[in-house]
Design a protein around this motif. Structure first.
Motif, PDB file in Angstrom:
ATOM      1  N   GLY A 257      -8.262   7.285  -7.796  1.00 58.23           N
ATOM      2  CA  GLY A 257      -8.042   8.618  -8.269  1.00 58.23           C
ATOM      3  C   GLY A 257      -6.976   8.602  -9.555  1.00 58.23           C
ATOM      4  N   VAL A 258      -6.498   9.923  -9.803  1.00 56.38           N
ATOM      5  CA  VAL A 258      -5.602   9.986 -10.774  1.00 56.38           C
ATOM      6  C   VAL A 258      -4.267  10.624  -9.972  1.00 56.38           C
ATOM      7  CG1 VAL A 258      -4.958  11.505 -12.922  1.00 56.38           C
ATOM      8  CG2 VAL A 258      -7.467  10.421 -12.557  1.00 56.38           C
ATOM      9  N   GLY A 259      -3.182  10.133 -10.739  1.00 57.71           N
ATOM     10  CA  GLY A 259      -1.918  10.575  -9.932  1.00 57.71           C
ATOM     11  C   GLY A 259      -1.292  11.734 -10.507  1.00 57.71           C
ATOM     12  N   GLY A 260      -0.377  12.338  -9.772  1.00 54.74           N
ATOM     13  CA  GLY A 260       0.623  13.213 -10.465  1.00 54.74           C
ATOM     14  C   GLY A 260       0.006  14.507 -10.539  1.00 54.74           C
TER      15      GLY A 260
ATOM     16  N   ALA B  51       1.863   9.965  -6.384  1.00 53.31           N
ATOM     17  CA  ALA B  51       2.254  11.373  -6.206  1.00 53.31           C
ATOM     18  C   ALA B  51       2.731  11.713  -7.304  1.00 53.31           C
ATOM     19  CB  ALA B  51       3.144  11.661  -4.902  1.00 53.31           C
ATOM     20  N   SER B  52       3.298  10.919  -8.232  1.00 55.00           N
ATOM     21  CA  SER B  52       3.997  11.342  -9.461  1.00 55.00           C
ATOM     22  C   SER B  52       3.343  10.749 -10.925  1.00 55.00           C
ATOM     23  CB  SER B  52       5.712  11.025  -9.308  1.00 55.00           C
ATOM     24  OG  SER B  52       5.539   9.560  -8.984  1.00 55.00           O
TER      25      SER B  52
ATOM     26  N   MET C 163       0.740  -1.147   0.111  1.00 56.48           N
ATOM     27  CA  MET C 163      -0.196  -0.063   0.004  1.00 56.48           C
ATOM     28  C   MET C 163       0.882   1.178   0.042  1.00 56.48           C
ATOM     29  SD  MET C 163      -1.243   2.329   2.069  1.00 56.48           S
ATOM     30  CE  MET C 163      -2.669   3.308   2.863  1.00 56.48           C
ATOM     31  N   MET C 164       1.914   1.120   0.677  1.00 55.87           N
ATOM     32  CA  MET C 164       3.099   2.485   0.869  1.00 55.87           C
ATOM     33  C   MET C 164       3.378   2.858  -0.492  1.00 55.87           C
ATOM     34  SD  MET C 164       4.521   1.605   4.501  1.00 55.87           S
ATOM     35  CE  MET C 164       6.056   3.193   4.531  1.00 55.87           C
ATOM     36  N   LEU C 165       3.628   1.529  -1.259  1.00 56.11           N
ATOM     37  CA  LEU C 165       4.317   1.808  -2.575  1.00 56.11           C
ATOM     38  C   LEU C 165       3.461   2.311  -3.582  1.00 56.11           C
ATOM     39  CD1 LEU C 165       6.504  -1.688  -2.827  1.00 56.11           C
ATOM     40  CD2 LEU C 165       7.515   0.749  -2.498  1.00 56.11           C
ATOM     41  N   ASP C 166       2.425   1.801  -3.433  1.00 57.51           N
ATOM     42  CA  ASP C 166       1.178   2.461  -4.286  1.00 57.51           C
ATOM     43  C   ASP C 166       0.857   3.860  -3.969  1.00 57.51           C
ATOM     44  OD1 ASP C 166       0.697  -0.035  -5.810  1.00 57.51           O
ATOM     45  OD2 ASP C 166      -0.750  -0.957  -4.323  1.00 57.51           O
TER      46      ASP C 166
ATOM     47  N   ALA D 247      -4.541   7.134 -13.778  1.00 54.57           N
ATOM     48  CA  ALA D 247      -5.684   6.452 -12.933  1.00 54.57           C
ATOM     49  C   ALA D 247      -5.222   5.283 -12.050  1.00 54.57           C
ATOM     50  CB  ALA D 247      -6.889   6.052 -13.712  1.00 54.57           C
ATOM     51  N   TYR D 248      -5.580   5.204 -10.858  1.00 60.01           N
ATOM     52  CA  TYR D 248      -4.865   4.234 -10.068  1.00 60.01           C
ATOM     53  C   TYR D 248      -6.200   3.667  -9.144  1.00 60.01           C
ATOM     54  CZ  TYR D 248      -4.645   7.798  -6.196  1.00 60.01           C
ATOM     55  OH  TYR D 248      -5.102   8.974  -5.383  1.00 60.01           O
ATOM     56  N   SER D 249      -5.981   2.590  -8.862  1.00 59.93           N
ATOM     57  CA  SER D 249      -6.771   1.716  -7.818  1.00 59.93           C
ATOM     58  C   SER D 249      -6.007   0.516  -6.907  1.00 59.93           C
ATOM     59  CB  SER D 249      -8.104   1.127  -8.494  1.00 59.93           C
ATOM     60  OG  SER D 249      -8.926   0.551  -7.579  1.00 59.93           O
TER      61      SER D 249
END
Length: 325
Positions: A105-108, A80-81, A72-75, A85-87
């Motif tokens: 959400g969407v990163g970066g 952040a950059s 989870m910490m890696l994801d 889109a991520y999940s």
């Protein structure tokens, strides 16, 4: 033709919008990669078990289930950059009461408003538990089928030792299989609410009956020790699992001693299953396979109890304590 519909002014207020998504299990949050802070709305604060609207990222990480934390910490860091889109899913808390959350959400820069990366947390606990239950049911079915073959082999060996003719062998084996089937039917009938509570003495005796000629078995369970209709299958599984393991490695493999004692004191039901060493003198290390996990899950989650098991050269001692029905 559908007429065009326009929502006017205050029909979509922040309050009504927030209420709508909260009812759908969606919470709003944002975090600052530079300051390692997170902003949580009221539902997110409920998810995380915190009262603070602004908390540190590390404080949230500490609440994530240990098994999920590293991934989870890696994801989270990648969001952040990476402008995609991520999940990713993780659990807050430990054990059967842990809450499953999906961060989406969407990163970066695409997901940023100022310094804050904005996204949602979605409560997926019900779906995950349903998936776990389905997975467990599939494995349990496979395990029970395997156990039934083990029981069949054990019963065949027990009957064959004393059989004086092929017809007597067939008759005896058929009777034992019939008793085993009755125990299964007993659990099924009660589970469908055709019966009331089932005495654990009766249930254990039914399940152990096929082994009576192959071992010295004593069952002494108080009349107050009963299983409610929705828990009969749980107790049947526990007795069946213990009997199957005993038929493989312990007293029920031939000529051993087994004693099952049950009592109810102060609304707590205690069951103690004690075996002498197997006639071969062999012992089995405490199980770590699916059968052991199934026992653990049944006793701790379904029956809200606890158990302990010790195996040594002298045999096996199994003790479980659960709330009385």
């Amino acid at each position: 033709m559908v007429e065009e519909t326009n929502l006017a002014g205050d029909e979509w207020t922040l309050e009504s919008f927030t209420g709508a998504i909260h009812r759908g299990g969606v919470g709003l949050w944002a975090w600052s990669p530079e300051r390692r802070l997170a902003q949580l709305d009221s539902l997110c604060r409920e998810f995380w078990g915190t009262k603070g609207a602004v908390v540190t990222i590390d404080a949230l990480f500490d609440k994530v289930a240990a098994e999920d934390r590293h991934g989870m910490m890696l994801d989270w860091a990648a969001s952040a950059s990476d402008p995609q889109a991520y999940s990713f899913d993780f659990r807050i808390g430990e054990g059967p009461d842990a809450r499953w959350i999906s961060a989406r959400g969407v990163g970066g820069d695409a997901g940023k408003v100022g310094e804050w990366v904005q996204a949602i947390f979605l409560d997926i606990t019900d779906r995950k538990r349903a998936e776990e239950a389905e997975h467990l049911l599939t494995k349990e079915l496979s395990h029970r089928v395997s156990n039934m073959f083990t029981v069949a082999r054990a019963l065949t060996a027990i009957v064959a030792r004393d059989a004086k003719s092929t017809p007597l062998f067939a008759e005896d084996l058929s009777q034992r299989f019939g008793v085993l089937h009755e125990a299964t039917t007993m659990a099924t009938r009660s589970h469908s609410l055709d019966q009331g509570n089932v005495r654990l003495q009766d249930l254990a005796e039914r399940i152990l009956s096929p082994y009576l000629n192959g071992a010295n078995i004593a069952v002494d369970v108080e009349a107050a020790a009963v299983a409610s209709p929705d828990k009969v299958n749980d107790y049947a599984m526990i007795f069946h699992e213990l009997a199957t393991n005993s038929a493989k490695y312990g007293a029920l493999s031939g000529g051993g001693n087994l004693r099952l004692v049950g009592s109810v004191v102060d609304d707590a039901l205690t069951l103690e299953w004690t075996e002498g060493a197997a006639p071969s003198g062999t012992t089995k290390a405490e199980g770590t396979g699916f059968g052991s996990r199934l026992l653990k899950q049944t006793i701790e989650r379904s029956l809200s109890g606890k158990f302990e098991r010790t195996i040594d050269d002298g045999g096996l001692h199994f003790r479980m304590i659960v709330p009385a029905a």
